[in-house]
Design an enzyme around this catalytic site. Sequence first.
Site, mmCIF file in Angstrom:
data_model
loop_
_atom_site.group_PDB
_atom_site.id
_atom_site.type_symbol
_atom_site.label_atom_id
_atom_site.label_comp_id
_atom_site.label_asym_id
_atom_site.label_seq_id
_atom_site.Cartn_x
_atom_site.Cartn_y
_atom_site.Cartn_z
ATOM 1 N N LYS A 102 -2.418 7.461 5.391
ATOM 2 C CA LYS A 102 -2.167 7.182 6.816
ATOM 3 C C LYS A 102 -1.270 5.978 6.990
ATOM 4 O O LYS A 102 -0.551 5.859 7.959
ATOM 5 C CB LYS A 102 -3.453 6.802 7.536
ATOM 6 C CG LYS A 102 -4.539 7.756 7.434
ATOM 7 C CD LYS A 102 -5.819 7.085 7.916
ATOM 8 C CE LYS A 102 -6.936 7.718 7.167
ATOM 9 N NZ LYS A 102 -8.189 7.104 7.165
ATOM 10 N N LYS B 138 -4.177 -2.414 -2.362
ATOM 11 C CA LYS B 138 -4.237 -2.928 -0.978
ATOM 12 C C LYS B 138 -3.820 -4.391 -0.930
ATOM 13 O O LYS B 138 -3.239 -4.833 0.060
ATOM 14 C CB LYS B 138 -5.625 -2.711 -0.358
ATOM 15 C CG LYS B 138 -6.003 -1.227 -0.281
ATOM 16 C CD LYS B 138 -6.229 -0.681 1.113
ATOM 17 C CE LYS B 138 -6.063 0.829 1.110
ATOM 18 N NZ LYS B 138 -6.640 1.623 2.089
ATOM 19 N N LYS C 190 0.011 9.026 -3.266
ATOM 20 C CA LYS C 190 -0.915 9.883 -2.512
ATOM 21 C C LYS C 190 -0.566 9.863 -1.024
ATOM 22 O O LYS C 190 -0.028 8.879 -0.524
ATOM 23 C CB LYS C 190 -2.380 9.478 -2.752
ATOM 24 C CG LYS C 190 -2.845 8.255 -2.019
ATOM 25 C CD LYS C 190 -4.374 8.168 -2.005
ATOM 26 C CE LYS C 190 -4.785 7.105 -0.989
ATOM 27 N NZ LYS C 190 -5.941 7.358 -0.213
#
Length: 334
Positions: A200, A115, A197
């Site tokens: 969203k 992130k 993966k």
Amino acid sequence: MIGDKKVLYSAMQATGGLHIGNYFGALHNWVNLSDEYECFFAVADLHALTIRREPAELRKSARDVLMMYMAAGLDPEKNCLYYQSSVPAHAELAWIMGCFTYLGELNRMTQFKDKSAKHADNINAGLLTYPVLMACDILLYQADAVPVGDDQRQHLELTRDIAERFNGIYGDVFTIPEAYIGKTGARIMSLADPSKKMSKSDENQNSVVYVLDDKDTIIRKFKRAITDSDTSIVYREDKPGIMNLMDIYSVASGKSIEEIEREFDQKGYGEFKLAVGETVADVLAPIRERFEQLSKDKAYVDSIIKNNGEKAAYFAEKTLRKVQKKIGLPERIR
Ligand code: ATP
Ligand code: LTN
């Protein structure tokens, strides 16, 4: 234990719509486990703040996630479905447990590294301490089992380490939780790049199938899924795109990988992709329908948010008080 039942806890972030990774990797297992355990399922709206959000969008996402829990089959009378932010004990315990967590442990978390790379302009302290808050979510309810997708395994291990460290000093305050990771569907990959993966936040929205997508959209996305130049439908490491589609088909249809290989022996990718799309669309259709009904029933959803928030707070406060007492904080005055 609550009564004679073990406790199960999980949560999802309030970030946009849920995709089939969230559904097959997590939510679907929650529904299957919910009879056996006393369950708490939170909408992690505090965790969602680690990424800058429009207030209206955050509010909508949180409500949508809660309605999705119900639409997927979690009965809000039997399972405590609530907003994390409704229970102040989460943030309070997170401060305390942050003092029992090492910076080195947090720096090692792969989600933090991923992130941070993705949001290089906003590497805030919350992104780093995210797993501490997650640990507190779980520990406040003395959870025995935590069903999550494979990407959360490392956070669960950290939760156990922090809890054991605390128990080692102060006695058995926390139940040490176990991760529950399903055999199939625990890691659904992007349809455009099977090495990543499904997420969203992916820029390519064709790579993500949402629970609320309509049938045509779902079939179109599966038709475009990246595969390889071979033609056979076999589960092999050098065919990650096909492996991913087989995993999805397996978890959506309940068929084993061997059954699928037999079913599509001598058949082509086109036929296989259509079958995957149709099967997934059929599984999701009733969820979409229930979601739409719930969206119209504002008063009912509001009452669930309120009643379950109060129920969660009751259990969480009990643990928080115990922790405060153990570490030597004064009795609370209210
Ligand atoms: P993002 O996709 O933006 O990174 P996310 O979907 O991973 O967010 P959450 O909403 O917090 O984040 O995930 C909720 C649950 O869904 C967790 O249990 C997580 O492990 C699971 N999950 C998320 N993505 C997948 C996936 N691709 N395959 C299987 N499970 C997944
Ligand atoms: N970090 C989790 C969401 C989450 C969670 C939790 C999962 C927040 N608190 C407690 C299990 C238990 C994720 O899926 N990204």
